[in-house]
Design a protein around this motif. Structure first.
Motif, mmCIF file in Angstrom:
data_model
loop_
_atom_site.group_PDB
_atom_site.id
_atom_site.type_symbol
_atom_site.label_atom_id
_atom_site.label_comp_id
_atom_site.label_asym_id
_atom_site.label_seq_id
_atom_site.Cartn_x
_atom_site.Cartn_y
_atom_site.Cartn_z
ATOM 1 N N GLN A 102 -12.080 -38.653 11.908
ATOM 2 C CA GLN A 102 -12.657 -37.484 11.284
ATOM 3 C C GLN A 102 -14.152 -37.704 11.178
ATOM 4 O OE1 GLN A 102 -10.223 -39.327 9.227
ATOM 5 N NE2 GLN A 102 -11.896 -40.703 8.876
ATOM 6 N N PRO A 103 -14.908 -36.627 11.144
ATOM 7 C CA PRO A 103 -16.354 -36.784 10.925
ATOM 8 C C PRO A 103 -16.591 -37.424 9.560
ATOM 9 C CG PRO A 103 -15.802 -34.541 11.619
ATOM 10 C CD PRO A 103 -14.521 -35.238 11.334
ATOM 11 N N GLU A 104 -17.716 -38.047 9.413
ATOM 12 C CA GLU A 104 -18.034 -38.753 8.169
ATOM 13 C C GLU A 104 -17.940 -37.822 6.954
ATOM 14 O OE1 GLU A 104 -18.378 -42.037 6.082
ATOM 15 O OE2 GLU A 104 -18.291 -42.036 8.269
ATOM 16 N N TYR A 105 -18.328 -36.553 7.112
ATOM 17 C CA TYR A 105 -18.283 -35.619 5.984
ATOM 18 C C TYR A 105 -16.858 -35.267 5.570
ATOM 19 C CZ TYR A 105 -18.178 -32.478 10.059
ATOM 20 O OH TYR A 105 -17.891 -31.890 11.256
ATOM 21 N N ALA A 106 -15.862 -35.657 6.344
ATOM 22 C CA ALA A 106 -14.462 -35.395 5.976
ATOM 23 C C ALA A 106 -13.717 -36.692 5.674
ATOM 24 C CB ALA A 106 -13.758 -34.622 7.087
ATOM 25 N N ARG A 107 -14.455 -37.753 5.442
ATOM 26 C CA ARG A 107 -13.811 -39.037 5.123
ATOM 27 C C ARG A 107 -13.683 -39.164 3.605
ATOM 28 N NH1 ARG A 107 -15.518 -45.125 6.713
ATOM 29 N NH2 ARG A 107 -13.499 -46.014 6.214
ATOM 30 N N ASN A 108 -12.641 -38.544 3.108
ATOM 31 C CA ASN A 108 -12.347 -38.548 1.679
ATOM 32 C C ASN A 108 -10.841 -38.347 1.515
ATOM 33 O OD1 ASN A 108 -11.998 -35.659 2.062
ATOM 34 N ND2 ASN A 108 -14.228 -35.505 1.949
ATOM 35 N N ARG A 109 -10.360 -38.330 0.308
ATOM 36 C CA ARG A 109 -8.914 -38.220 0.074
ATOM 37 C C ARG A 109 -8.336 -36.946 0.687
ATOM 38 N NH1 ARG A 109 -8.047 -39.412 -5.411
ATOM 39 N NH2 ARG A 109 -7.399 -41.476 -4.747
ATOM 40 N N HIS A 110 -9.029 -35.846 0.575
ATOM 41 C CA HIS A 110 -8.508 -34.567 1.087
ATOM 42 C C HIS A 110 -8.889 -34.324 2.545
ATOM 43 C CE1 HIS A 110 -12.522 -33.044 -0.067
ATOM 44 N NE2 HIS A 110 -12.301 -33.674 -1.199
ATOM 45 N N GLU A 177 -6.052 -35.993 13.678
ATOM 46 C CA GLU A 177 -7.499 -35.946 13.851
ATOM 47 C C GLU A 177 -8.099 -34.698 13.204
ATOM 48 O OE1 GLU A 177 -10.678 -35.835 17.546
ATOM 49 O OE2 GLU A 177 -8.622 -36.483 17.932
ATOM 50 N N VAL A 178 -9.263 -34.880 12.590
ATOM 51 C CA VAL A 178 -10.033 -33.766 12.019
ATOM 52 C C VAL A 178 -11.160 -33.446 13.002
ATOM 53 C CG1 VAL A 178 -11.499 -33.009 10.103
ATOM 54 C CG2 VAL A 178 -9.515 -34.489 9.659
ATOM 55 N N PRO A 179 -11.183 -32.227 13.552
ATOM 56 C CA PRO A 179 -12.244 -31.892 14.509
ATOM 57 C C PRO A 179 -13.556 -31.608 13.780
ATOM 58 C CG PRO A 179 -10.921 -29.963 14.090
ATOM 59 C CD PRO A 179 -10.272 -31.097 13.327
ATOM 60 N N PRO A 180 -14.671 -31.654 14.498
ATOM 61 C CA PRO A 180 -15.933 -31.256 13.871
ATOM 62 C C PRO A 180 -15.839 -29.789 13.451
ATOM 63 C CG PRO A 180 -16.221 -31.573 16.244
ATOM 64 C CD PRO A 180 -14.835 -31.999 15.907
ATOM 65 N N HIS A 181 -16.343 -29.496 12.276
ATOM 66 C CA HIS A 181 -16.322 -28.109 11.807
ATOM 67 C C HIS A 181 -17.431 -27.904 10.781
ATOM 68 C CE1 HIS A 181 -13.655 -30.276 9.006
ATOM 69 N NE2 HIS A 181 -14.004 -29.387 8.101
ATOM 70 N N LEU A 188 -16.138 -17.978 6.686
ATOM 71 C CA LEU A 188 -16.152 -18.237 8.123
ATOM 72 C C LEU A 188 -16.296 -19.727 8.382
ATOM 73 C CD1 LEU A 188 -16.162 -16.584 10.795
ATOM 74 C CD2 LEU A 188 -18.636 -16.816 10.758
ATOM 75 N N VAL A 189 -15.376 -20.265 9.192
ATOM 76 C CA VAL A 189 -15.469 -21.674 9.599
ATOM 77 C C VAL A 189 -15.656 -21.705 11.105
ATOM 78 C CG1 VAL A 189 -12.969 -22.015 9.881
ATOM 79 C CG2 VAL A 189 -14.424 -23.969 9.394
ATOM 80 N N ILE A 190 -16.480 -22.648 11.572
ATOM 81 C CA ILE A 190 -16.740 -22.811 13.001
ATOM 82 C C ILE A 190 -16.171 -24.153 13.426
ATOM 83 C CG2 ILE A 190 -18.490 -22.865 14.806
ATOM 84 C CD1 ILE A 190 -20.365 -21.549 12.728
ATOM 85 N N ILE A 191 -15.189 -24.112 14.325
ATOM 86 C CA ILE A 191 -14.583 -25.325 14.847
ATOM 87 C C ILE A 191 -15.393 -25.761 16.060
ATOM 88 C CG2 ILE A 191 -12.443 -26.378 15.685
ATOM 89 C CD1 ILE A 191 -12.163 -25.050 12.926
ATOM 90 N N GLY A 192 -15.792 -27.036 16.094
ATOM 91 C CA GLY A 192 -16.532 -27.554 17.231
ATOM 92 C C GLY A 192 -18.003 -27.778 16.962
ATOM 93 N N VAL A 193 -18.421 -27.555 15.719
ATOM 94 C CA VAL A 193 -19.810 -27.772 15.324
ATOM 95 C C VAL A 193 -19.793 -28.645 14.077
ATOM 96 C CG1 VAL A 193 -21.883 -26.650 14.399
ATOM 97 C CG2 VAL A 193 -20.581 -25.562 16.233
ATOM 98 N N ASP A 194 -20.622 -29.661 14.049
ATOM 99 C CA ASP A 194 -20.670 -30.546 12.878
ATOM 100 C C ASP A 194 -21.405 -29.896 11.722
ATOM 101 O OD1 ASP A 194 -19.282 -33.025 13.314
ATOM 102 O OD2 ASP A 194 -20.736 -33.455 14.887
ATOM 103 N N GLN A 195 -20.863 -30.101 10.531
ATOM 104 C CA GLN A 195 -21.487 -29.621 9.295
ATOM 105 C C GLN A 195 -22.755 -30.436 9.042
ATOM 106 O OE1 GLN A 195 -20.148 -27.195 7.107
ATOM 107 N NE2 GLN A 195 -21.989 -27.333 5.877
ATOM 108 N N GLU A 196 -23.843 -29.753 8.780
ATOM 109 C CA GLU A 196 -25.065 -30.478 8.420
ATOM 110 C C GLU A 196 -24.928 -30.948 7.001
ATOM 111 O OE1 GLU A 196 -28.572 -28.230 9.225
ATOM 112 O OE2 GLU A 196 -27.951 -27.772 11.270
ATOM 113 N N VAL A 197 -25.297 -32.181 6.787
ATOM 114 C CA VAL A 197 -25.133 -32.754 5.458
ATOM 115 C C VAL A 197 -26.425 -32.762 4.700
ATOM 116 C CG1 VAL A 197 -23.576 -34.414 4.447
ATOM 117 C CG2 VAL A 197 -23.992 -34.555 6.839
#
Length: 197
Positions: A102-110, A177-181, A188-197
């Motif tokens: 998963q992208p780093e921004y989704a590395r958490n319990r949920h 696997e968690v895709p970039p989003h 609105l969610v965009i699948i295939g683009v990384d969230q800016e942190v």
């Protein structure tokens, strides 16, 4: 006018006409050739990000979209489903998501940017079958009271919790696997683009 003058004029006309026809032919052959260098609309769409309106999703609902030819599951989790994530960590193979899936921004319990929404590739990490969404707590065919909802792969019996984390003792070696989003506003969610942190 002499024959030599007529022949020179005739040669010039024929040479000019041949050059024009040759140039038109060269352009006609070059256009499809150069056009073939550009990817087709289908190829562009296969790798393009996918925008999904999630504003009307009800708690507990799942939708499936396609991104790069693969299914992506979007689940709007209930508060009750989120509460189960901590309760079952001792039964999971990788509860902390240490294997980078998963992208780093989704590395958490949920395993998501927004707790409420789970976004996963809908492919089992064992042999790539599509697990089914089984939010039904206490399902007898999945262990009765010990089943708190999640995903079940009928191909070989792998089970995943409501964050896509794999249980111990099943064939799947890793979490789903968690895709970039990324999110654009609230709905609105965009699948295939990384969230800016």
């Amino acid at each position: 006018m002499s024959n030599d003058a007529v022949n020179v004029t005739r040669r010039r006309v024929l040479t000019a006409a041949t050059a024009v026809v040759g140039a038109v032919g060269a352009v006609g052959a070059a256009v499809p050739f150069v056009g073939s260098w550009n990817p087709s609309a289908r190829a562009r769409a296969a790798g393009a990000p996918v925008r999904v309106n999630i504003s009307r999703m009800e708690p507990g609902e799942m939708v499936t979209v396609e991104w790069r030819g693969r299914p992506v599951y979007i689940v709007r989790r209930t508060r009750e489903a989120l509460a189960t994530l901590e309760q079952i960590e001792d039964r999971l193979r990788d509860p902390e998501s240490e294997v980078p899936q998963q992208p780093e921004y989704a590395r958490n319990r949920h395993r998501s940017i927004r707790e409420e929404y789970l976004i996963l590739l809908g492919l089992c990490t064992h042999f790539g079958c599509a697990p089914t969404f089984r939010p039904d707590v206490g399902a007898q065919d999945l262990g009765g009271d010990s089943w708190l909802g999640g995903f079940f792969c009928a191909c070989h019996g792998s089970r995943f919790d409501m964050a896509g984390r794999v249980f111990r003792g099943v064939p799947a070696p890793t979490n789903l696997e968690v895709p970039p989003h990324a999110y654009e506003g609230d709905g609105l969610v965009i699948i295939g683009v990384d969230q800016e942190v």
